[in-house]
Design a protein around this motif. Sequence first.
Motif, PDB file in Angstrom:
ATOM      1  N   UNK A  77      61.797  38.241   2.252  1.00 49.87           N
ATOM      2  CA  UNK A  77      61.673  36.879   2.776  1.00 49.87           C
ATOM      3  C   UNK A  77      60.830  36.010   1.842  1.00 49.87           C
ATOM      4  N   UNK A  78      61.358  34.825   1.548  1.00 51.12           N
ATOM      5  CA  UNK A  78      60.647  33.807   0.769  1.00 51.12           C
ATOM      6  C   UNK A  78      60.036  32.795   1.730  1.00 51.12           C
ATOM      7  N   UNK A  79      58.795  32.432   1.504  1.00 55.59           N
ATOM      8  CA  UNK A  79      58.095  31.502   2.384  1.00 55.59           C
ATOM      9  C   UNK A  79      58.468  30.050   2.083  1.00 55.59           C
ATOM     10  N   UNK A  80      57.992  29.164   2.962  1.00 57.75           N
ATOM     11  CA  UNK A  80      58.201  27.734   2.757  1.00 57.75           C
ATOM     12  C   UNK A  80      57.565  27.278   1.441  1.00 57.75           C
ATOM     13  N   UNK A  81      56.410  27.846   1.120  1.00 54.23           N
ATOM     14  CA  UNK A  81      55.730  27.461  -0.111  1.00 54.23           C
ATOM     15  C   UNK A  81      56.520  27.858  -1.350  1.00 54.23           C
ATOM     16  N   UNK A  82      57.313  28.926  -1.241  1.00 57.64           N
ATOM     17  CA  UNK A  82      58.091  29.396  -2.384  1.00 57.64           C
ATOM     18  C   UNK A  82      59.411  28.647  -2.541  1.00 57.64           C
ATOM     19  N   UNK A  83      60.097  28.381  -1.425  1.00 61.83           N
ATOM     20  CA  UNK A  83      61.460  27.841  -1.539  1.00 61.83           C
ATOM     21  C   UNK A  83      61.692  26.570  -0.724  1.00 61.83           C
ATOM     22  N   UNK A  84      60.738  26.174   0.094  1.00 64.07           N
ATOM     23  CA  UNK A  84      60.933  24.971   0.910  1.00 64.07           C
ATOM     24  C   UNK A  84      61.161  23.738   0.046  1.00 64.07           C
ATOM     25  N   UNK A  85      62.171  22.947   0.389  1.00 60.60           N
ATOM     26  CA  UNK A  85      62.489  21.733  -0.349  1.00 60.60           C
ATOM     27  C   UNK A  85      63.260  21.952  -1.635  1.00 60.60           C
ATOM     28  N   UNK A  86      63.683  23.185  -1.914  1.00 63.47           N
ATOM     29  CA  UNK A  86      64.399  23.480  -3.168  1.00 63.47           C
ATOM     30  C   UNK A  86      65.905  23.547  -2.949  1.00 63.47           C
TER      31      UNK A  86
END
Length: 380
Positions: A141-150
Motif C-alpha cells: 500500500x502506498x500512502x497519500x503522501x506517496x501517491x496522493x495527487x499524482x
Amino acid sequence: MGRIITTLDQILRAKVRLLENPPRMGARVEGGYLHWQVGRYREKLFRVGPGGVGRKQIWVPEFEAEQHNLVLNQAYDSLIPQHGLVPLNRYAAVGTGSTAPAPTQTGLVNEVARTGTVPGGESDQVLYISPGVYDIRRVKEFTEAQVGGRNLTEWGFSPVSSAGNNLMCRELFRDGNGNPVVLTLDADQRLRLIYTLRITLTPVTPQAVTVNIAGVGTRTGQFMLTGHLSTRTDTGGFITIDHGGIAFNSFSEGDRRGDLLALSVFAAGSRLGYTPDLFLSSNAAPLTYLHTTEMLGGNAAPNFKQLSYLPPSGRSRSAYVLVANTEWVFTFRSICLRATTSNYHYYTPTINLVLDFGQEFTKDNLNKLLIGNWVLTWGP
C-alpha cells in the motif's frame, strides 16, 4: 567437476572419490497477475456491547482492475542469483512513464514511489497450490503522501527496497480490458497493489536416476523434491523463520513449503537457518511429497555438512559437499538436503536421493568423498 576434483586433491593430498548425482532440480517463474485498487480509508461504526458504539477504519476501493504481466529478463539473469525465488516481489514501485513494457527493461521509466508496507489486516503469503506449485502473494500500500495527487501510469516489483534498475517485472496500469490507463489520485487517496507470482518446482514425483561413483561404478536410485519443512526445536516448540518478508513455520503450514524454502536460498547460493544442508542415512528417505518423517535415522557423524556453491552459470547454480576421509564412514542409502531452522533436527529429509535396495554405497576411511553436482536451473 573434474577440475575441482584435481584442485582439491592437490591441496589436500588425499584420494577423492566423486559421487555425482545426475538429478536436476528446476524452478519455473511465471508472470503473475496484479489487482490494483485506488481508494480511501473510511470510518465505520459498530456495536460494542449493549448501547456501546465503536469506530474503525476500513479500506474502501473506489477504482480497481486486474491485469497480467511479464517477468523481466534480469529477474532470471541477475536477481534470482542474488536474492533467491521468494524475495523477488517483496517491494512495489510506481511511476509516471508510458513506454511499453519489454523483457529487456530493468526499471521504471520514471519511478516516483516504492513501498514494502503491508496494510493492516493483510499479509504477504506463500500459498500452496499443488505439489511443487506455489503462489507468492504480496499486498502493498502506498500512502497519500506517496501517491496522493499524482497521475500514475506504470508499476513493478522488486526484491530491493531502494529505487533503481532492480525490478523483476514492469507493466503499465491497465483496465479490465487490457488497455493502458492513467490512475489519477486525489490528494487523500491511497493505492493498493495485490500481486501474485507463481513458482513451479520439479521434480515432485520420484524420478529414476543413475549415480556414478568414480572408481567404483554406478548405482541406481530415485530422486524427488518434497514439501517437508521442519522448524521444530528439540523441546517440541516451533520457530518461525523469515524469508523475503514471509514467515515460514511448519506448525501453521503443515508439511509444505520446504522445497520452496530450500531451493530459494539454493538459487542465491546462501544458507538460511540450517537450510539447505546435506546429510546421509542408511535408511530410505521418503519418496512421497507430503510426508511426515521428522527425523530420518540411520546416520553417522557428522550430523550434517553445509553446501559449497559455485558461481551462477547462466540461469543455474551448482553446489557440492566435500566429505573428509574420517567423516561418514558407513554404508548409506540416502543423500538428503534438509529444510529446517533447527540445529537439533539434523535429519529432516526434504530433497531426497534414495539409492535402490541393494545399491547402497559404503564409504571407507581411506578416501574423501566429493558429493556433487547438485544443480538448480530456473527460467520462465
